[in-house]
Design an enzyme around this catalytic site. Structure first.
Site, PDB file in Angstrom:
ATOM      1  N   ALA A  12       0.831  -1.212   0.000  1.00 51.39           N
ATOM      2  CA  ALA A  12       0.000   0.000   0.000  1.00 51.39           C
ATOM      3  C   ALA A  12       0.863   1.258   0.000  1.00 51.39           C
ATOM      4  O   ALA A  12       0.465   2.298   0.516  1.00 51.39           O
ATOM      5  CB  ALA A  12      -0.920  -0.011   1.210  1.00 51.39           C
ATOM      6  N   ALA A  13       2.062   1.136  -0.596  1.00 47.92           N
ATOM      7  CA  ALA A  13       2.953   2.297  -0.579  1.00 47.92           C
ATOM      8  C   ALA A  13       2.795   3.162  -1.815  1.00 47.92           C
ATOM      9  O   ALA A  13       3.460   4.183  -1.949  1.00 47.92           O
ATOM     10  CB  ALA A  13       4.404   1.834  -0.457  1.00 47.92           C
ATOM     11  N   ARG A  18      -2.292   9.464  -9.728  1.00 46.93           N
ATOM     12  CA  ARG A  18      -3.382   9.557 -10.701  1.00 46.93           C
ATOM     13  C   ARG A  18      -4.708   9.939 -10.066  1.00 46.93           C
ATOM     14  O   ARG A  18      -5.645  10.324 -10.752  1.00 46.93           O
ATOM     15  CB  ARG A  18      -3.483   8.249 -11.488  1.00 46.93           C
ATOM     16  N   GLY A 140       1.513  -8.124 -16.045  1.00 39.30           N
ATOM     17  CA  GLY A 140       2.498  -9.185 -16.231  1.00 39.30           C
ATOM     18  C   GLY A 140       1.792 -10.444 -16.747  1.00 39.30           C
ATOM     19  O   GLY A 140       0.610 -10.637 -16.476  1.00 39.30           O
ATOM     20  N   TYR A 369     -26.430  25.684  21.114  1.00 39.41           N
ATOM     21  CA  TYR A 369     -25.056  26.191  21.002  1.00 39.41           C
ATOM     22  C   TYR A 369     -25.054  27.700  21.229  1.00 39.41           C
ATOM     23  O   TYR A 369     -25.768  28.440  20.532  1.00 39.41           O
ATOM     24  CB  TYR A 369     -24.544  25.840  19.594  1.00 39.41           C
ATOM     25  N   SER A 387     -45.823  24.660  18.323  1.00 42.22           N
ATOM     26  CA  SER A 387     -45.115  25.025  17.099  1.00 42.22           C
ATOM     27  C   SER A 387     -44.231  26.243  17.324  1.00 42.22           C
ATOM     28  O   SER A 387     -44.597  27.153  18.060  1.00 42.22           O
ATOM     29  CB  SER A 387     -46.122  25.370  15.995  1.00 42.22           C
TER      30      SER A 387
END
Ligand code: UD1
Length: 450
Positions: A12-13, A18, A140, A369, A387
């Site tokens: 995974a190196a 791309r 390959g 908040y 409401s």
């Protein structure tokens, strides 16, 4: 003699060149899970729970997230053979077999891995996973002599006869660990790419009269991800798998193509999911749940017989309990909507508990908040929130309490109390007609002037 265990080396190196990304390609997500984690999950399902993950220097800081697997950093990318050498040099793999897989090839199935490992049980020193892609191009090629793989030739070094071979190297390989270690140390880089090719180990094995076998794997399992376009194709593949599995498990997806699942989405039975719904990671759905369309969920649980949506957003930490209702244009975060409670229209509930069978009126907001910290709102069982109520947290509304429409609740409301904000309404008798006439006159003047 007990069979030596198998340790995986996950390559995974590779750079994200791309992908045009600052994030390593194996860390891009498929169905909410990094690509490399799909590979590790397949290994685990095949019974391989020990892996050495080869990372590039840019990813060195990711080591902790791979625990309990170990990681090594390949400082210079000198080829697949070099990557395996770095992994084996840094680890004590003892008598174990070594299985090499790629971190960017997420679909390899446990069954395929097991079939390849079977060759080691049958005494082969090494075995390669081959495949026959429609366009072999740069892969390959496996050069075989009957069952024996005599060598692997890289496309860049191959003759035209060799390039005509359809059986390609997937890159997945299992070998006797001790032999592999010696072979990767003997690799040379006198080839077209100037790299240490892992593939050359097969010729070394043949020179030692070792048995080298191959398994032909399904092409769709060996799809590697190099570009964002590949990632999108892979996402499509994985979504189709998850959708099919959900439906097979008793979930109705009204429009599977617009339902997006995560690797860990779980459903009970008889769930119905409307179109255009996204299940982010960490979502658990009970049984007999109705999810109307156009919903978005993340790290949330929905209990049995609950109804959610359309157009509901459940953010992390949300629990919608049994028989609760969450309706349209409702956002909920870090909140528990207890059994049978209703939050049906145009509401934000954050950092809160909505008690059993409570009813939240349209347009209710928990003001959680203050610009510095988040505070909790606690709404008791059977409470009725009028409401357009604003609940300024921290605040508690007691069991059975009522808040009037348009109320701003800044103080706790005791059980069974009614809370209203006293801003007296004034009615100016008969003024509506005059007001309308005045507005019309202004409009008419503007029309004439234009
Ligand atoms: C390799 C194989 C080729 C096979 C193809 C299948 C070799 C020499 N060639 O091609 O026969 O058909 O995979 O996709 O093995 N990687 C590292 N460190 C490195 C180089 C690569 O970790 O120094 C990792 C990459 O991140 C990737 C994998 O190894 O996950 C394969 O590398 P890549 O460059 O894609 O493969 P090729 O060498 O082109």
């Amino acid at each position: 003699m007990s069979k030596p265990q198998t340790i995986a080396v996950v390559l995974a190196a590779g750079m994200s060149t791309r992908m045009k990304s600052d994030i390593p390609k194996v860390m891009h997500r498929l169905a909410g899970l990094p690509v490399v984690d799909h590979v590790l999950a397949s290994l685990d399902a095949a019974g391989i729970n020990e892996a050495i993950v080869v990372l590039g220097p840019e990813t060195a800081d990711q080591a902790d997230r791979f625990a309990p697997h170990t990681t090594v950093v390949q400082t210079e990318r000198l080829g697949t053979g070099h990557a395996v050498r770095v992994a084996l040099d840094a680890s004590n793999t003892g008598e174990a077999d070594i299985l090499v897989v790629y971190g960017d090839t997420p679909f390899i199935a446990p069954k395929t891995i097991k079939a390849l490992l079977g060759w080691r049980q049958e005494g082969a020193a090494a075995a390669v996973l081959g495949f026959c892609p429609a366009t072999p191009h740069a892969y390959g090629r496996l050069i075989t002599d009957g069952d024996q793989v005599s060598r692997i030739v890289e496309a860049a070094d191959a003759s035209s006869d060799e390039l005509a071979v359809g059986l390609c190297n997937s890159g997945v390989l299992v070998a006797d660990g001790r032999k592999l270690k010696a072979w990767v140390h003997a690799l040379k880089n006198d080839n077209a790419k100037g790299e240490y090719y892992l593939t050359d180990v097969i010729a070394f094995a043949n020179a030692e009269n070792d048995t080298c076998r191959f398994t032909e794997g399904p092409v769709d399992e060996l799809f590697g991800i190099d570009t964002r376009a590949d990632l999108a194709v892979a996402e499509g593949i994985i979504q189709n798998r998850y959708r099919a599995a959900a439906m097979a498990g008793g979930v109705t997806l009204i429009d599977p193509a617009s339902t997006f699942l995560s690797h860990d989405t779980t459903f009970g039975t008889d769930v119905e999911v409307g179109p255009f719904t996204v299940f982010g990671p960490g979502v658990t759905i009970g049984s007999h749940v109705s999810i109307k369309g156009f919903c978005h969920f993340e790290s949330a649980t929905i209990g049995d017989r609950a109804t959610v949506g359309p157009y509901a957003r459940l953010r992390p930490g949300t629990a919608v309990e049994t028989c609760a209702h969450v309706g349209n244009f409702v956002e909920i975060k870090n909140a528990r909507i207890e059994e049978g409670a209703k939050v049906n229209h145009l509401t934000y509930i954050g950092d809160a508990r909505v008690g059993k069978a409570a009813n939240i009126g349209a347009g209710t907001i928990t003001a959680n908040y203050d610009g510095f910290s988040k505070s909790l709102t606690d709404i008791g069982a059977g409470a009725s929130i009028g409401s357009n109520t604003v609940l300024v947290a921290p605040v508690t509304v007691g069991d059975g309490a009522i808040t009037g429409a348009g109320t701003v609740i800044r103080k706790d409301v005791p059980d069974n109390a009614i809370a209203v904000t006293d801003a007296a309404q004034k009615n100016r008798e008969g003024t509506a007609k005059a007001y309308r006439a005045q507005r019309k006159a202004i409009k008419d003047t503007k029309r004439k002037d234009s």
